[in-house]
Write an enzyme that holds these catalytic residues in place. Structure first.
Site, PDB file in Angstrom:
ATOM      1  N   MET A  89      30.868  56.897  24.300  1.00 14.49           N
ATOM      2  CA  MET A  89      31.249  58.113  23.591  1.00 14.49           C
ATOM      3  C   MET A  89      30.621  58.156  22.212  1.00 14.49           C
ATOM      4  O   MET A  89      30.519  57.134  21.551  1.00 14.49           O
ATOM      5  CB  MET A  89      32.764  58.156  23.388  1.00 14.49           C
ATOM      6  N   CYS A  90      30.258  59.352  21.818  1.00 16.41           N
ATOM      7  CA  CYS A  90      29.752  59.553  20.474  1.00 16.41           C
ATOM      8  C   CYS A  90      30.930  59.993  19.602  1.00 16.41           C
ATOM      9  O   CYS A  90      31.290  61.157  19.589  1.00 16.41           O
ATOM     10  CB  CYS A  90      28.656  60.615  20.490  1.00 16.41           C
ATOM     11  N   LEU A  91      31.557  59.037  18.933  1.00 11.83           N
ATOM     12  CA  LEU A  91      32.692  59.334  18.051  1.00 11.83           C
ATOM     13  C   LEU A  91      32.318  58.904  16.636  1.00 11.83           C
ATOM     14  O   LEU A  91      32.148  57.715  16.383  1.00 11.83           O
ATOM     15  CB  LEU A  91      33.949  58.580  18.490  1.00 11.83           C
TER      16      LEU A  91
END
Length: 154
Positions: A89-91
């Site tokens: 995930m791109c968090l």
């Protein structure tokens, strides 16, 4: 040792009073640093299909001074999640330069679940999916729903 104490405390809080739509358990009883996460897709999102999306949280030994790694353990059709088997995930909050030791894993997991309801196509890791999300939302939602039905667990 302080790291293990904090991790054990956060895990206990998550197990006793889990955030809405999220359950957490140790992946292996002997390893405090690896958690299995199950997430329900938020109401109104294409991920809400009466199945749970499996994931994992890996905590570094330097936690809370280093961010955890959170990913989905299955394929998911989303602009902010890689479509490979890693499900990264791109968090922003998990980037080392943005992570704050005061942050809690429950907040990270809630943010990840919220991302399912509100993708951020301008911060995408899957550009093609982000473009589809912006330009053909109906088709994006159909594919996302199909993938969730196919890959999520019951």
């Amino acid at each position: 040792m302080g790291s293990q104490k904090r991790i054990a405390k956060e895990l206990a809080e998550l197990v006793e009073t889990p955030p809405e739509g999220i359950t957490v358990e140790l992946a292996d009883e002997s390893n405090l640093y690896e958690w299995t996460v199950h997430m329900e897709g938020p109401d109104g999102s294409p991920y809400h299909v009466q199945r749970k999306i499996p994931g994992e949280a890996l905590l570094p030994t330097g936690y809370p001074f280093k961010p955890p790694a959170v990913s989905f353990a299955t394929k998911i059709y989303h602009p902010n999640v890689t479509t490979d088997e890693k499900g990264s995930m791109c968090l922003g909050m998990l980037r080392p330069d943005e992570w704050k030791p005061s942050s809690k894993i429950s907040a990270v997991l809630q943010f990840a679940r919220q991302l399912l309801a509100e993708p951020m196509p301008d911060d995408a890791v899957e550009g093609r999916i982000a473009e589809q999300y912006k330009n053909d939302r109906k088709r994006f939602e159909e594919i996302a729903r199909d993938w969730t039905r196919q890959y999520a667990t019951s």
